[in-house]
Design an enzyme around this catalytic site. Sequence first.
Site, PDB file in Angstrom:
ATOM      1  N   ASN A  53      -1.511  -0.080   7.320  1.00  0.00           N
ATOM      2  CA  ASN A  53      -1.038  -1.417   7.703  1.00  0.00           C
ATOM      3  C   ASN A  53      -0.197  -2.084   6.611  1.00  0.00           C
ATOM      4  OD1 ASN A  53      -3.116  -2.023   5.978  1.00  0.00           O
ATOM      5  ND2 ASN A  53      -4.244  -3.349   7.397  1.00  0.00           N
ATOM      6  N   TYR A  63     -13.171  -3.296  -2.516  1.00  0.00           N
ATOM      7  CA  TYR A  63     -13.619  -3.165  -1.118  1.00  0.00           C
ATOM      8  C   TYR A  63     -15.148  -3.079  -1.037  1.00  0.00           C
ATOM      9  CZ  TYR A  63      -8.847  -2.203   0.623  1.00  0.00           C
ATOM     10  OH  TYR A  63      -7.517  -2.290   0.988  1.00  0.00           O
ATOM     11  N   LYS A 107       0.833  -1.204   0.000  1.00  0.00           N
ATOM     12  CA  LYS A 107       0.000   0.000   0.000  1.00  0.00           C
ATOM     13  C   LYS A 107       0.872   1.259   0.000  1.00  0.00           C
ATOM     14  CE  LYS A 107      -3.780  -2.098   2.640  1.00  0.00           C
ATOM     15  NZ  LYS A 107      -4.672  -1.873   3.804  1.00  0.00           N
ATOM     16  N   GLU A 142      -9.681 -10.367  -7.097  1.00  0.00           N
ATOM     17  CA  GLU A 142      -8.635  -9.340  -7.116  1.00  0.00           C
ATOM     18  C   GLU A 142      -7.712  -9.517  -8.328  1.00  0.00           C
ATOM     19  OE1 GLU A 142      -8.855  -9.096  -2.252  1.00  0.00           O
ATOM     20  OE2 GLU A 142      -7.022  -9.849  -3.177  1.00  0.00           O
TER      21      GLU A 142
HETATM   22  P1  CMP Z   1      -7.010  -4.460   3.992  1.00  0.00           P
HETATM   23  O1  CMP Z   1      -6.362  -5.806   4.205  1.00  0.00           O
HETATM   24  O2  CMP Z   1      -6.574  -3.723   2.798  1.00  0.00           O
HETATM   25  O3  CMP Z   1      -8.602  -4.558   3.967  1.00  0.00           O
HETATM   26  C1  CMP Z   1      -9.435  -3.471   4.267  1.00  0.00           C
HETATM   27  C2  CMP Z   1      -8.673  -2.324   4.838  1.00  0.00           C
HETATM   28  O4  CMP Z   1      -9.469  -1.380   5.508  1.00  0.00           O
HETATM   29  C3  CMP Z   1      -7.723  -2.857   5.903  1.00  0.00           C
HETATM   30  O5  CMP Z   1      -6.681  -3.548   5.286  1.00  0.00           O
HETATM   31  C4  CMP Z   1      -7.373  -1.586   6.652  1.00  0.00           C
HETATM   32  O6  CMP Z   1      -6.325  -0.860   6.034  1.00  0.00           O
HETATM   33  C5  CMP Z   1      -8.668  -0.795   6.537  1.00  0.00           C
HETATM   34  N1  CMP Z   1      -9.462  -0.859   7.765  1.00  0.00           N
HETATM   35  C6  CMP Z   1     -10.073  -1.929   8.284  1.00  0.00           C
HETATM   36  N2  CMP Z   1     -10.741  -1.598   9.426  1.00  0.00           N
HETATM   37  C7  CMP Z   1     -10.535  -0.267   9.602  1.00  0.00           C
HETATM   38  C8  CMP Z   1     -10.965   0.673  10.574  1.00  0.00           C
HETATM   39  N3  CMP Z   1     -11.747   0.311  11.610  1.00  0.00           N
HETATM   40  N4  CMP Z   1     -10.566   1.955  10.444  1.00  0.00           N
HETATM   41  C9  CMP Z   1      -9.797   2.330   9.396  1.00  0.00           C
HETATM   42  N5  CMP Z   1      -9.360   1.480   8.428  1.00  0.00           N
HETATM   43  C10 CMP Z   1      -9.722   0.199   8.537  1.00  0.00           C
END
Ligand code: CMP
Length: 139
Positions: A113, A50, A10, A127
């Site tokens: 993350n 998403y 990311k 995906e």
């Molecule tokens: P990802 O594995 O890309 O899948 C969905 C993404 O949404 C996740 O990683 C996080 O980066 C983001 N995400 C999930 N929960 C939250 C939250 N409560 N607040 C902000 N971002 C979130």
Amino acid sequence: MNEQTVVLIKPDGMEKHVVGEIITRFEKAGMKLAALKLVQLTQPILDTWYAHHKDKPFFPELSKQMMSTPVVAMVLEGDGVIQKVFDICGPTDPAEAAPGTIRHDFGVDKPHNVVHRSDSAEAAAKEIGLLFAASDLHS
Ligand code: CMP
């Protein structure tokens, strides 16, 4: 079972210059790199990617973050690769991730993350279809 999974590095991972280190972790775990490219994500791609998060309050910010720089997108292949990649990345929240996982070592919080990884074989197929042409894949 031989599987495929998608990993995105990311924008926060791109900005930290940890692309090589992240790929090295997957290679050292014996996974085959079946596709690799830089992609600029768009809102229509993220709306589908998403779809399960579209109604969540964090979705607009997540989309903005995911489009802020190009991302590295890869397809990894191997026996049980979905679970293995999950274990190497750690859980969504870096605060809950064990030392030695990518999200612990380089992540800050849920929106930052570092990596995305497919949740399931179905998610991986969706995906791959969104980001890769058949000719991009070298199984
Ligand atoms: P990802 O594995 O890309 O899948 C969905 C993404 O949404 C996740 O990683 C996080 O980066 C983001 N995400 C999930 N929960 C939250 C939250 N409560 N607040 C902000 N971002 C979130």
